[in-house]
Enzyme design. Structure first.
Site, PDB file in Angstrom:
ATOM      1  N   LYS A   1      -0.016   4.173  -0.328  1.00  0.00           N
ATOM      2  CA  LYS A   1      -0.767   5.335   0.182  1.00  0.00           C
ATOM      3  C   LYS A   1      -0.655   6.492  -0.832  1.00  0.00           C
ATOM      4  CE  LYS A   1       0.131   3.631   4.788  1.00  0.00           C
ATOM      5  NZ  LYS A   1      -0.279   3.745   6.149  1.00  0.00           N
TER       6      LYS A   1
ATOM      7  N   GLY B   1       1.552   2.383  10.943  1.00  0.00           N
ATOM      8  CA  GLY B   1       2.490   3.496  10.819  1.00  0.00           C
ATOM      9  C   GLY B   1       3.168   3.888  12.116  1.00  0.00           C
TER      10      GLY B   1
ATOM     11  N   SER C   1       2.558  -1.946  10.654  1.00  0.00           N
ATOM     12  CA  SER C   1       4.008  -1.914  10.930  1.00  0.00           C
ATOM     13  C   SER C   1       4.708  -3.222  10.594  1.00  0.00           C
ATOM     14  CB  SER C   1       4.265  -1.509  12.390  1.00  0.00           C
ATOM     15  OG  SER C   1       3.821  -0.185  12.610  1.00  0.00           O
TER      16      SER C   1
ATOM     17  N   GLU D   1      -7.379   4.892   7.450  1.00  0.00           N
ATOM     18  CA  GLU D   1      -7.087   6.288   7.096  1.00  0.00           C
ATOM     19  C   GLU D   1      -8.277   6.927   6.380  1.00  0.00           C
ATOM     20  OE1 GLU D   1      -3.297   5.604   5.173  1.00  0.00           O
ATOM     21  OE2 GLU D   1      -2.436   5.064   7.115  1.00  0.00           O
TER      22      GLU D   1
ATOM     23  N   GLU E   1      -6.177  -4.910  10.660  1.00  0.00           N
ATOM     24  CA  GLU E   1      -5.210  -3.834  10.828  1.00  0.00           C
ATOM     25  C   GLU E   1      -5.539  -3.063  12.103  1.00  0.00           C
ATOM     26  OE1 GLU E   1      -3.100  -2.650   7.041  1.00  0.00           O
ATOM     27  OE2 GLU E   1      -4.883  -1.408   7.120  1.00  0.00           O
TER      28      GLU E   1
ATOM     29  N   ASN F   1       0.852  -1.191   0.000  1.00  0.00           N
ATOM     30  CA  ASN F   1       0.000   0.000   0.000  1.00  0.00           C
ATOM     31  C   ASN F   1       0.890   1.245   0.000  1.00  0.00           C
ATOM     32  OD1 ASN F   1      -1.945   1.933   0.302  1.00  0.00           O
ATOM     33  ND2 ASN F   1      -2.428   1.452   2.444  1.00  0.00           N
TER      34      ASN F   1
ATOM     35  N   HIS G   1     -10.134   1.298   4.655  1.00  0.00           N
ATOM     36  CA  HIS G   1      -8.845   1.504   5.338  1.00  0.00           C
ATOM     37  C   HIS G   1      -9.068   2.510   6.479  1.00  0.00           C
ATOM     38  CE1 HIS G   1      -4.674   2.573   6.112  1.00  0.00           C
ATOM     39  NE2 HIS G   1      -4.335   1.488   5.443  1.00  0.00           N
TER      40      HIS G   1
ATOM     41  N   GLY H   1       2.399  -1.053   4.478  1.00  0.00           N
ATOM     42  CA  GLY H   1       2.372   0.363   4.127  1.00  0.00           C
ATOM     43  C   GLY H   1       3.782   0.916   3.986  1.00  0.00           C
ATOM     44  N   GLY H   2       4.268   1.553   5.050  1.00  0.00           N
ATOM     45  CA  GLY H   2       5.554   2.257   5.030  1.00  0.00           C
ATOM     46  C   GLY H   2       6.703   1.460   4.409  1.00  0.00           C
TER      47      GLY H   2
HETATM   48  C1  PEP Z   1      -1.363   0.272   5.899  1.00  0.00           C
HETATM   49  O1  PEP Z   1      -1.240   1.313   5.296  1.00  0.00           O
HETATM   50  O2  PEP Z   1      -2.341  -0.455   5.685  1.00  0.00           O
HETATM   51  C2  PEP Z   1      -0.332  -0.120   6.865  1.00  0.00           C
HETATM   52  C3  PEP Z   1      -0.458  -1.264   7.483  1.00  0.00           C
HETATM   53  O3  PEP Z   1       0.706   0.760   7.055  1.00  0.00           O
HETATM   54  P1  PEP Z   1       2.091   0.455   7.840  1.00  0.00           P
HETATM   55  O4  PEP Z   1       2.633  -0.831   7.294  1.00  0.00           O
HETATM   56  O5  PEP Z   1       2.951   1.626   7.532  1.00  0.00           O
HETATM   57  O6  PEP Z   1       1.758   0.334   9.286  1.00  0.00           O
END
Ligand code: PEP
Length: 246
Positions: free
Chosen positions: A10, A169, A206, A93, A163, A8, A91, A227-228
């Site tokens: 983002k 994040g 994470s 966010e 999640e 992802n 999601h 994500g990150g």
């Molecule tokens: C996400 O954006 O769904 C996510 C899990 O981000 P991160 O891995 O950065 O926590």
């Protein structure tokens, strides 16, 4: 069964060139790995950049109507016609920006109606976790999103991403055993609502190259939403390799 790994991105990167560069390296790696299904979830405007490389993509959202006067929204029908396979729905966010369980339910129906595989995100906040409300929150998110329509649909595919919001994040991933228990709960609750669903559950929050294996060895965890770490070339290449080795 292959492990599903969704990157992802983002609202990153800013250019088609950077997106292409990231995805080219992941795609080459993933094509050589037999036990991983790699899916990239870039911003909408870069979906074609990835589809043109013969890779699978997830849209990061879609609207619940197929066409009409909805300025700024993205049609699930248009996504399907473009060749998109998956769509992330609900999601955290987006929930934070006002998306309700009712809207998420409508988006899920729209995705399924158009032959897209929805990746439904669910998870509790830190305060809800501390108050012992995790299962109540998951139950509410699933029952409101899948409502009374899902039991009438036969034979569709669903990915649920557990999640926990406090893990997204933050660098504070959930303990794999804890995530596995939450996923067992999700599986059982979803089966109460829909009988014939082809469903897998993935973990997000994470995920990195150090903690991924701990999740993927658990029986209820079929992949990861990253994500990150998906924006870090070397780290994500390791993530793909680890997913292939489990
Ligand atoms: C996400 O954006 O769904 C996510 C899990 O981000 P991160 O891995 O950065 O926590």
């Amino acid at each position: 069964m292959k492990k599903l790994v969704i990157a992802n991105f983002k609202m990153n990167p800013a250019t088609a060139g950077e997106t292409s560069d990231l995805v080219r390296s992941y795609g080459e790696k993933a094509k050589a790995l037999e036990k991983v299904e790699f899916v990239a979830a870039p911003p909408f405007i870069f979906l074609l950049e990835i589809l043109n490389k013969g890779l699978e993509v997830a849209a990061q959202d879609c609207f619940y109507e197929d066409s009409g006067a909805y300025t700024g929204e993205i049609s699930p029908l248009a996504l399907q016609k473009l060749g998109v396979q998956y769509v992330i729905i609900g999601h955290s966010e987006r929930r934070r920006m006002g998306e309700t369980d009712e809207i998420i339910g409508k988006k899920l129906q729209a995705a399924i109606r158009n032959g897209l595989i929805p990746v439904l995100c669910v998870g509790e906040t830190q305060a809800e976790k501390e108050a012992g409300q995790r299962e109540a929150v998951l139950k509410q998110q699933l029952s409101q999103a899948l409502g009374n329509w899902a039991s009438a649909i036969r034979d569709f595919q669903l990915v649920v991403a557990y999640e926990p919001i406090w893990a997204i994040g933050t660098g504070l991933a959930c303990e794999p055993d804890e995530a596995n228990r939450a996923m067992e709960f999700i599986l059982n609750e979803t089966k109460k609502i829909i009988k014939d669903v082809k469903m897998i559950i993935i973990y997000g929050g994470s995920v990195d190259a150090n903690n991924l294996k701990g999740f993927l060895v658990k029986p209820n965890i079929s992949g990861a939403l990253v994500g990150g770490a998906s924006l870090k070339k070397e780290e994500f290449a390791k993530i793909l390799e680890i997913a292939n080795s489990v």
